[in-house]
Each structure stands twice: as structure tokens, then as C-alpha cells.
Write a protein that holds these residues in place. Sequence first.
Motif, short mmCIF file in Angstrom:
data_model
loop_
_atom_site.label_atom_id
_atom_site.label_comp_id
_atom_site.label_asym_id
_atom_site.label_seq_id
_atom_site.Cartn_x
_atom_site.Cartn_y
_atom_site.Cartn_z
N UNK A 1 0.83 -1.21 0.00
CA UNK A 1 0.00 0.00 0.00
C UNK A 1 0.86 1.25 0.00
N UNK A 2 1.96 1.22 0.74
CA UNK A 2 2.85 2.38 0.80
C UNK A 2 3.52 2.63 -0.55
N UNK A 3 3.70 1.58 -1.33
CA UNK A 3 4.28 1.76 -2.66
C UNK A 3 3.24 2.19 -3.69
N UNK A 4 1.97 2.16 -3.27
CA UNK A 4 0.89 2.51 -4.19
C UNK A 4 0.06 3.68 -3.69
N UNK A 5 -1.25 3.44 -3.51
CA UNK A 5 -2.16 4.53 -3.16
C UNK A 5 -2.35 4.72 -1.66
N UNK A 6 -1.68 3.90 -0.84
CA UNK A 6 -1.70 3.99 0.63
C UNK A 6 -3.07 3.67 1.21
N UNK A 7 -3.93 2.99 0.48
CA UNK A 7 -5.28 2.68 0.95
C UNK A 7 -5.40 1.23 1.42
N UNK A 8 -6.11 1.05 2.53
CA UNK A 8 -6.41 -0.27 3.09
C UNK A 8 -7.90 -0.28 3.45
N UNK A 9 -8.58 -1.35 3.08
CA UNK A 9 -10.00 -1.48 3.41
C UNK A 9 -10.19 -2.22 4.72
N UNK A 10 -10.77 -1.55 5.70
CA UNK A 10 -11.07 -2.20 6.99
C UNK A 10 -12.47 -2.80 6.94
N UNK A 11 -12.55 -4.09 7.27
CA UNK A 11 -13.83 -4.78 7.30
C UNK A 11 -13.93 -5.59 8.59
N UNK A 12 -15.15 -5.83 9.02
CA UNK A 12 -15.36 -6.65 10.21
C UNK A 12 -15.60 -8.10 9.82
N UNK A 13 -14.92 -9.05 10.46
CA UNK A 13 -15.29 -10.45 10.28
C UNK A 13 -16.68 -10.69 10.86
N UNK A 14 -17.44 -11.56 10.22
CA UNK A 14 -18.76 -11.91 10.75
C UNK A 14 -18.60 -12.87 11.94
N UNK A 15 -19.40 -12.69 12.97
CA UNK A 15 -19.36 -13.67 14.07
C UNK A 15 -19.81 -15.03 13.55
N UNK A 16 -19.02 -16.05 13.84
CA UNK A 16 -19.35 -17.40 13.36
C UNK A 16 -19.08 -18.41 14.46
N UNK A 17 -19.79 -19.54 14.46
CA UNK A 17 -19.49 -20.60 15.42
C UNK A 17 -18.04 -21.04 15.29
N UNK A 18 -17.42 -21.38 16.41
CA UNK A 18 -16.00 -21.74 16.41
C UNK A 18 -15.71 -22.94 15.52
N UNK A 19 -16.66 -23.84 15.38
CA UNK A 19 -16.38 -25.05 14.62
C UNK A 19 -16.34 -24.81 13.11
N UNK A 20 -16.80 -23.64 12.63
CA UNK A 20 -16.71 -23.36 11.21
C UNK A 20 -15.87 -22.12 10.93
N UNK A 21 -15.23 -21.62 11.95
CA UNK A 21 -14.45 -20.40 11.77
C UNK A 21 -13.14 -20.70 11.06
N UNK A 22 -12.83 -19.90 10.04
CA UNK A 22 -11.58 -20.02 9.30
C UNK A 22 -10.77 -18.77 9.56
N UNK A 23 -9.69 -18.91 10.35
CA UNK A 23 -8.90 -17.74 10.73
C UNK A 23 -8.23 -17.08 9.54
N UNK A 24 -7.91 -17.86 8.49
CA UNK A 24 -7.21 -17.31 7.33
C UNK A 24 -8.14 -16.50 6.44
N UNK A 25 -9.34 -17.03 6.21
CA UNK A 25 -10.30 -16.33 5.34
C UNK A 25 -11.67 -16.27 6.00
#
Length: 225
Positions: free
Chosen positions: A54-78
Motif C-alpha cells: 500500500x505504501x508503494x501505491x495509493x496507501x489505501x487499506x480497506x477495513x472490514x469486520x469479520x462476521x461472528x461465526x461458530x467456532x467449529x466453522x471459523x476459518x482464521x485465514x479467510x
Amino acid sequence: MTESNRQLSPFEQTFEQLPTTLPIFPLPNALLVPGGKLPLNIFETRYLNMINDALRGDRLVGMVQPRPEPKNIKDAATPSVFEIGCAGRIIDYSETQDGRIEIVLNGICRFSITEEVSSIRGYRMVLPDWDPFKNDYLADKEPAKATVEIFINALRSFLDGHDMPADWELFEKLSTNDLVNSLMNVLPIETGERQILLESSSLDTRIRTFTAILAGTVSDSQTRH
């Protein structure tokens, strides 16, 4: 009376300059809104890549909230994320001796996620739709004094009920916008409630909604998006 555009810094993108792709940072309890500031401590490799790119480009980052999900289906990576987030521009940056990057984002404009696209650098990329949020570039009107007073009373009751101390002298020095923006990230409210605040169409709507949240009058159905 015509609405005026908010004053941009000499470095800030105009609406027409917003990018067609955007990296996103899914992070719980880290809400960013237009005009707000969000400090972040970056240490994961994929997000270090994201910030450096981002620093080498437009310096923009999109902040989003993860949806609350049951622990047994939660994927920390995506994790599944809410469709609406806010892009922030990196306005402060520093490196630490232990390999972290400390930044501050300034909220620019909200977006909805049209599609997620592949990335080879570990972080997630999306195609953002900016058009529904063009009004984020308009100057926000200050809420009526009575509206602010009702919010402050609800805030006092909420803090007292949760046995939370408050620096009222500091609060009085902040603008309404800065006060609301800072409290959204520090008060113990639900993820869905934070999302409602993000999606509020104006500062006036946001502070009225925040008052309802503090008073406990927002229904469960309103927090499910």
C-alpha cells in the motif's frame, strides 16, 4: 442550501481517484468510518506485505469486520466478512525494532464488496463498489445540541452500568465526530451493532443509533446483516 464537500488534505484521493481493487484487513473490534482515525499494530507477514504494498501505491487499506461465526466453522485465514467496510489512507507510519509496523489510518470512503479476487501476497483483495457512498465526500453536519446531550446522558448511564471510568474532561474537548468514532472501538458493544454504526448514512444518524445501542433499544434483527 447546497451541500459542500468536506475538506481534503493535499494527499487524499478524490472520489474519482479511488482504486478499482482494494486490499482488505478483516479485524474484529477495529471500526473505521469516514473522517475517523484508527491506529493499528501490524505484525503478521501477510499484513506487513499489505502495508508495504500500500505504501508503494495509493496507501489505501480497506477495513472490514469479520462476521461472528461458530467456532467449529471459523476459518482464521479467510473469515467471512461483512460486505460493507471503509477504506483508510495510511497517514502515519513507523517501524519497530522487533519487526512490527505501527500505522494510523484516516477514514476516506466506505465501499461494498463486489467480488473477492486472488492475491499472491497472502492478504485478501476485493473489487470495491464506491458509488453507494459518494456522499462520504460531503461535509457532515453537526448534530443538534439536544441530540448530543441525549447521547451523552445515554453514555453516562452505559458507563455507570458497566462500571467503566471515563475522562469527561477529554470527552468535552473532542468534536462530536471524534468522540463517536473513538467510542465505537472501545465500548463493549456487539459486532453487529458496530456494523450498524458503520453503515449509518450521516453523523446525525450515527449518533442517534449509537444512543439507541447504549440504551439497549436496538433489536437483534437490526444487528443481523
